[in-house]
Design an enzyme around this catalytic site. Structure first.
Site, PDB file in Angstrom:
ATOM      1  N   GLY A  10     -19.495  45.558  90.182  1.00 32.66           N
ATOM      2  CA  GLY A  10     -20.766  46.092  89.701  1.00 32.66           C
ATOM      3  C   GLY A  10     -20.927  47.566  90.021  1.00 32.66           C
ATOM      4  O   GLY A  10     -20.070  48.179  90.668  1.00 32.66           O
ATOM      5  N   VAL A  12     -23.117  49.225  92.052  1.00 33.78           N
ATOM      6  CA  VAL A  12     -23.205  49.537  93.480  1.00 33.78           C
ATOM      7  C   VAL A  12     -21.931  49.116  94.207  1.00 33.78           C
ATOM      8  O   VAL A  12     -21.437  49.836  95.080  1.00 33.78           O
ATOM      9  CB  VAL A  12     -24.439  48.867  94.113  1.00 33.78           C
ATOM     10  CG1 VAL A  12     -24.441  49.070  95.630  1.00 33.78           C
ATOM     11  CG2 VAL A  12     -25.717  49.436  93.515  1.00 33.78           C
ATOM     12  N   ARG A  97     -35.129  41.292 102.952  1.00 33.76           N
ATOM     13  CA  ARG A  97     -35.766  42.497 103.509  1.00 33.76           C
ATOM     14  C   ARG A  97     -37.040  42.211 104.304  1.00 33.76           C
ATOM     15  O   ARG A  97     -37.266  42.793 105.355  1.00 33.76           O
ATOM     16  CB  ARG A  97     -36.069  43.504 102.387  1.00 33.76           C
ATOM     17  CG  ARG A  97     -34.827  44.143 101.799  1.00 33.76           C
ATOM     18  CD  ARG A  97     -35.181  45.007 100.609  1.00 33.76           C
ATOM     19  NE  ARG A  97     -33.976  45.520  99.943  1.00 33.76           N
ATOM     20  CZ  ARG A  97     -33.974  46.009  98.718  1.00 33.76           C
ATOM     21  NH1 ARG A  97     -35.102  46.046  98.013  1.00 33.76           N
ATOM     22  NH2 ARG A  97     -32.854  46.452  98.182  1.00 33.76           N
ATOM     23  N   CYS A 126     -33.745  51.399  97.555  1.00 35.36           N
ATOM     24  CA  CYS A 126     -33.225  52.770  97.475  1.00 35.36           C
ATOM     25  C   CYS A 126     -34.312  53.831  97.662  1.00 35.36           C
ATOM     26  O   CYS A 126     -34.122  54.807  98.390  1.00 35.36           O
ATOM     27  CB  CYS A 126     -32.497  52.980  96.141  1.00 35.36           C
ATOM     28  SG  CYS A 126     -33.422  52.407  94.699  1.00 35.36           S
ATOM     29  N   LYS A 205     -42.572  47.023  97.306  1.00 38.46           N
ATOM     30  CA  LYS A 205     -41.425  47.122  98.207  1.00 38.46           C
ATOM     31  C   LYS A 205     -41.563  48.372  99.070  1.00 38.46           C
ATOM     32  O   LYS A 205     -41.334  48.336 100.289  1.00 38.46           O
ATOM     33  CB  LYS A 205     -40.113  47.205  97.420  1.00 38.46           C
ATOM     34  CG  LYS A 205     -39.631  45.909  96.804  1.00 38.46           C
ATOM     35  CD  LYS A 205     -38.367  46.183  95.986  1.00 38.46           C
ATOM     36  CE  LYS A 205     -37.935  44.981  95.171  1.00 38.46           C
ATOM     37  NZ  LYS A 205     -36.770  45.317  94.314  1.00 38.46           N
ATOM     38  N   ARG A 227     -39.588  55.128  85.918  1.00 39.85           N
ATOM     39  CA  ARG A 227     -38.198  55.270  85.477  1.00 39.85           C
ATOM     40  C   ARG A 227     -38.105  56.471  84.551  1.00 39.85           C
ATOM     41  O   ARG A 227     -38.892  56.612  83.604  1.00 39.85           O
ATOM     42  CB  ARG A 227     -37.744  54.009  84.746  1.00 39.85           C
ATOM     43  CG  ARG A 227     -36.259  53.958  84.447  1.00 39.85           C
ATOM     44  CD  ARG A 227     -35.432  53.755  85.700  1.00 39.85           C
ATOM     45  NE  ARG A 227     -35.622  52.425  86.282  1.00 39.85           N
ATOM     46  CZ  ARG A 227     -35.172  52.081  87.482  1.00 39.85           C
ATOM     47  NH1 ARG A 227     -34.509  52.960  88.240  1.00 39.85           N
ATOM     48  NH2 ARG A 227     -35.373  50.866  87.962  1.00 39.85           N
ATOM     49  N   HIS A 234     -32.557  59.574  92.555  1.00 41.58           N
ATOM     50  CA  HIS A 234     -33.999  59.343  92.545  1.00 41.58           C
ATOM     51  C   HIS A 234     -34.713  60.533  93.171  1.00 41.58           C
ATOM     52  O   HIS A 234     -34.240  61.103  94.161  1.00 41.58           O
ATOM     53  CB  HIS A 234     -34.354  58.094  93.359  1.00 41.58           C
ATOM     54  CG  HIS A 234     -33.945  56.804  92.717  1.00 41.58           C
ATOM     55  ND1 HIS A 234     -33.413  56.710  91.455  1.00 41.58           N
ATOM     56  CD2 HIS A 234     -34.002  55.523  93.199  1.00 41.58           C
ATOM     57  CE1 HIS A 234     -33.164  55.429  91.170  1.00 41.58           C
ATOM     58  NE2 HIS A 234     -33.510  54.704  92.219  1.00 41.58           N
ATOM     59  N   ASN A 307     -29.198  57.573  94.537  1.00 38.63           N
ATOM     60  CA  ASN A 307     -29.658  56.205  94.780  1.00 38.63           C
ATOM     61  C   ASN A 307     -28.529  55.189  94.918  1.00 38.63           C
ATOM     62  O   ASN A 307     -28.707  54.148  95.548  1.00 38.63           O
ATOM     63  CB  ASN A 307     -30.608  55.756  93.671  1.00 38.63           C
ATOM     64  CG  ASN A 307     -29.997  55.874  92.286  1.00 38.63           C
ATOM     65  OD1 ASN A 307     -29.729  56.991  91.821  1.00 38.63           O
ATOM     66  ND2 ASN A 307     -29.783  54.765  91.611  1.00 38.63           N
TER      67      ASN A 307
END
Length: 331
Positions: A10, A12, A97, A126, A205, A227, A234, A307
């Site tokens: 992927g 990341v 988290r 992020c 978050k 976005r 970012h 990010n």
């Protein structure tokens, strides 16, 4: 040192492998893990070819560390299985988290919380990561009362599908849509799903994770996450209200001496952080540092980071480095 990278193919996961290589993390055996359809594919790591393996194969191989970037449901199902086998899991999803028994770690801020009992460690969102790296030293000096943040987040935060959508739109090509609306020449004031309070999951978050990482529930946080049609990096406009008076030059001095932070604040020469310059870098960049003239104890600043690196892969690898450095994980 046996290391598994879950979600290795992927966006990341690919960067995780790159960061492990760049930082010369002591990998002796690598287990790249991906979905069943990717098992058997080949990837290259430090000049050597590896075969993508299944989750169970990686678990049975008993790696000391597993870097996860494969989504929350995958983490909820498989991270405990790795942990039960003695592996230290560093998870990039939102699954753990806010779990009361799991540590949420940004190494520059709270790595000392990690113990030998922490076999599942959460990597924060992020946008939260880059903000708290800047907030922490200022909180220690002046005590933060409130944070107002607006984000300008890259399409890479969504994944490959979003990158493809932006590229297709710029070429005038029709294709699969990651977003409900066009992203090129546009801004979308929605990241993740809306909650009952009118905020998005991404915004909440930032609120909840900031308090947990900073270990201070008294800090009030409000966020608007947007976005933007940027391919990587970012950006955040942040307003900080302190309990105590502050000196602007002292603030800049603190930030310039903070590990992991680079101060770019020379407005006379139009020098300030931009995502295009943060691309591919591990540091958090801060600039446009100025007093909020509407509130004597408030400060405005602009924070930018890659990010996929500091906001995800690099932070996870830094946690792994800490585990090795402190002999929590033995080679």
């Amino acid at each position: 040192m046996k290391v598994a990278v879950v979600g290795a193919t992927g966006l990341v996961g690919t960067v995780m492998l790159k960061v492990l290589s760049e930082r010369n993390f002591p990998v002796t055996e690598l287990f790249p893990v991906a979905s069943e359809k990717s098992v058997g594919k080949k990837i290259n790591f430090k000049g050597k070819e590896y075969t993508v393996c299944s989750m169970q194969h990686a678990i049975d191989s008993k790696p000391q560390i597993a870097l996860f970037s494969a989504g929350g449901n995958t983490s909820l199902e498989w991270a405990p299985k790795f942990a039960a086998n003695g592996t230290f899991v560093i998870d990039n999803s939102s699954a753990w988290r806010m779990h009361p028994d799991k540590k949420l770690i940004v190494p520059e801020v709270n790595s000392t919380l990690i113990t030998t009992n922490d076999h599942i460690i959460a990597n924060p969102n992020c946008s939260t990561i880059q903000m708290v790296v800047v907030l922490k030293p200022l909180h220690e000096k002046y005590k933060i009362k409130r944070v107002i943040v607006s984000t300008y987040q890259s399409v890479t935060g969504t994944g490959v599908k979003a990158v493809t959508q932006l590229e297709n739109e710029r070429k005038g090509i029709s294709g699969e849509m990651a977003y409900k609306y066009q992203i090129d020449k546009n801004c979308l004031p929605q990241i993740d799903v809306f909650l009952d309070n009118g905020y998005t999951k991404e915004e909440m978050k930032m609120v909840n994770e900031t308090k947990k990482i900073m270990q201070d529930d008294s800090i009030q946080v409000t966020a608007t996450c947007v976005r933007v049609p940027v391919m990587g990096g970012h950006s955040e406009s942040v307003n900080i209200e302190f309990e105590n008076e502050f000196d602007l030059n002292e603030v800049k001095s603190i930030l310039s001496h903070t590990k992991g932070v680079i101060l770019q604040d020379d407005i006379s020469n139009s020098i300030y952080p931009m995502p295009i310059d943060a691309d591919g870098k591990d540091e958090v960049f801060v600039g446009r540092v100025r007093r909020d003239e509407s509130n004597e104890k408030s400060l405005n600043l602009w924070i930018v980071a890659d990010n996929l690196r500091k906001g995800a892969a690099t932070n996870a690898v830094q946690i792994a480095e800490y585990l090795v450095e402190k002999n929590i994980v033995t080679q």
